[in-house]
Motif scaffolding. Structure first.
Motif, PDB file in Angstrom:
ATOM      1  N   LYS A 108       0.842  -1.204   0.000  1.00  0.00           N
ATOM      2  CA  LYS A 108       0.000   0.000   0.000  1.00  0.00           C
ATOM      3  C   LYS A 108       0.877   1.253   0.000  1.00  0.00           C
ATOM      4  N   VAL A 109       1.901   1.242   0.840  1.00  0.00           N
ATOM      5  CA  VAL A 109       2.813   2.387   0.910  1.00  0.00           C
ATOM      6  C   VAL A 109       3.546   2.558  -0.417  1.00  0.00           C
ATOM      7  N   TRP A 110       4.040   1.455  -0.959  1.00  0.00           N
ATOM      8  CA  TRP A 110       4.776   1.498  -2.235  1.00  0.00           C
ATOM      9  C   TRP A 110       3.901   2.129  -3.317  1.00  0.00           C
ATOM     10  N   THR A 111       2.676   1.674  -3.414  1.00  0.00           N
ATOM     11  CA  THR A 111       1.775   2.168  -4.453  1.00  0.00           C
ATOM     12  C   THR A 111       1.417   3.634  -4.230  1.00  0.00           C
ATOM     13  N   GLY A 112       1.204   4.014  -2.974  1.00  0.00           N
ATOM     14  CA  GLY A 112       0.899   5.404  -2.673  1.00  0.00           C
ATOM     15  C   GLY A 112       1.992   6.344  -3.136  1.00  0.00           C
ATOM     16  N   ILE A 113       3.242   5.942  -2.938  1.00  0.00           N
ATOM     17  CA  ILE A 113       4.377   6.764  -3.360  1.00  0.00           C
ATOM     18  C   ILE A 113       4.520   6.750  -4.879  1.00  0.00           C
ATOM     19  N   ALA A 114       4.431   5.570  -5.468  1.00  0.00           N
ATOM     20  CA  ALA A 114       4.636   5.430  -6.911  1.00  0.00           C
ATOM     21  C   ALA A 114       3.605   6.204  -7.727  1.00  0.00           C
ATOM     22  N   LEU A 115       2.393   6.357  -7.187  1.00  0.00           N
ATOM     23  CA  LEU A 115       1.313   7.000  -7.943  1.00  0.00           C
ATOM     24  C   LEU A 115       1.042   8.446  -7.536  1.00  0.00           C
ATOM     25  N   HIS A 116       1.876   9.020  -6.672  1.00  0.00           N
ATOM     26  CA  HIS A 116       1.501  10.329  -6.129  1.00  0.00           C
ATOM     27  C   HIS A 116       1.574  11.466  -7.141  1.00  0.00           C
ATOM     28  N   THR A 117       2.155  11.233  -8.316  1.00  0.00           N
ATOM     29  CA  THR A 117       2.147  12.247  -9.373  1.00  0.00           C
ATOM     30  C   THR A 117       1.287  11.806 -10.548  1.00  0.00           C
ATOM     31  N   THR A 118       0.369  10.881 -10.297  1.00  0.00           N
ATOM     32  CA  THR A 118      -0.524  10.373 -11.346  1.00  0.00           C
ATOM     33  C   THR A 118      -1.956  10.731 -10.975  1.00  0.00           C
ATOM     34  N   PRO A 119      -2.393  11.945 -11.301  1.00  0.00           N
ATOM     35  CA  PRO A 119      -3.715  12.400 -10.858  1.00  0.00           C
ATOM     36  C   PRO A 119      -4.848  11.603 -11.495  1.00  0.00           C
ATOM     37  N   GLY A 120      -5.948  11.540 -10.776  1.00  0.00           N
ATOM     38  CA  GLY A 120      -7.143  10.918 -11.315  1.00  0.00           C
ATOM     39  C   GLY A 120      -7.272   9.438 -11.044  1.00  0.00           C
ATOM     40  N   VAL A 121      -6.243   8.816 -10.440  1.00  0.00           N
ATOM     41  CA  VAL A 121      -6.281   7.383 -10.158  1.00  0.00           C
ATOM     42  C   VAL A 121      -6.243   7.084  -8.657  1.00  0.00           C
ATOM     43  N   PRO A 122      -5.286   7.625  -7.907  1.00  0.00           N
ATOM     44  CA  PRO A 122      -5.155   7.263  -6.487  1.00  0.00           C
ATOM     45  C   PRO A 122      -6.418   7.487  -5.661  1.00  0.00           C
ATOM     46  N   GLU A 123      -7.208   8.487  -5.993  1.00  0.00           N
ATOM     47  CA  GLU A 123      -8.384   8.802  -5.184  1.00  0.00           C
ATOM     48  C   GLU A 123      -9.389   7.659  -5.119  1.00  0.00           C
TER      49      GLU A 123
END
Length: 217
Positions: A108-123
């Motif tokens: 979960k942490v890995w994915t949160g960091i990896a996607l933090h500049t990919t708007p529209g998906v993490p939410e």
């Protein structure tokens, strides 16, 4: 954190657990003051967003994701060819593995960091992932600035100050961390950072990649 600050943040505080203290120590020793304070604010804004959205999350995991999200900008943790987000995610995974955190939580942490500049998906993903991006979008972009009462914003900044010229300072920090591998910005927002600092930068083009492939049609 002072009592009045904690009150303004509705009880949201930096995790004071063994793992939380270890994360704080590691990031303080690894990052610049600019990035340490920024990452701390990302956690606080993200945790407050979680309260606003009535999400259930593990504060330690969100803290880990927030604090490690920019570690990939630091030379000691920057690879030659991976996106800086992935470098930070890998550093977090190594750190959390050494502290025997459950692998599913590490993911979960890995994915949160990896996607933090990919708007529209993490939410739309797990709260740890969603709130990491929420914190970043608030502190860097101010997208949800008006969602936080003045007292909350002021309390966060009082605890972890923004520099006088934070907007330009953070752009420079991004550039310093990725300028040696501009190709890793293809398809993500950090290409704008390279273009801002290097007027003659030619960013990758998705359509050009399609047209230039080995397929005949």
């Amino acid at each position: 954190m002072a009592t009045h600050i904690a009150a303004s943040l509705q009880g949201v505080t930096i995790p004071d657990s063994k793992l939380g203290r270890a994360i704080t120590e590691f990031i303080r020793d690894t990052e610049t003051e600019l990035l340490f304070n920024h990452s701390s604010r990302v956690y606080l804004f993200g945790a407050l967003a979680g309260r606003q959205r009535d999400l259930t999350f593990d504060p330690e995991l969100l803290y880990a994701a927030a604090m490690f999200h920019d570690v990939g900008l630091m030379p000691a943790h920057s690879s030659p060819h991976l996106r800086f987000e992935v470098d930070g995610a890998n550093a977090a995974r190594d750190f959390l593995t050494s502290h025997k955190v459950d692998p599913s939580d590490i993911e979960k942490v890995w994915t949160g960091i990896a996607l933090h500049t990919t708007p529209g998906v993490p939410e739309f993903m797990h709260p740890v992932i969603a709130l990491t991006t929420a914190g970043v979008e608030m502190d860097v972009l101010g997208l949800t600035y008006d969602w936080y009462p003045d007292a909350q914003r002021e309390a966060v900044v009082a605890a972890f100050p923004r520099t006088q010229h934070f907007k330009e300072d953070i752009i420079q920090a991004f550039y310093d961390g990725i300028k040696h591998k501009p190709d890793t910005t293809f398809g993500n927002v950090k290409a704008d950072v390279i273009a801002d600092k290097e007027p003659h930068f030619h960013r990758g083009n998705f359509c050009a990649v399609i047209r230039g492939s080995h397929w005949h049609a």
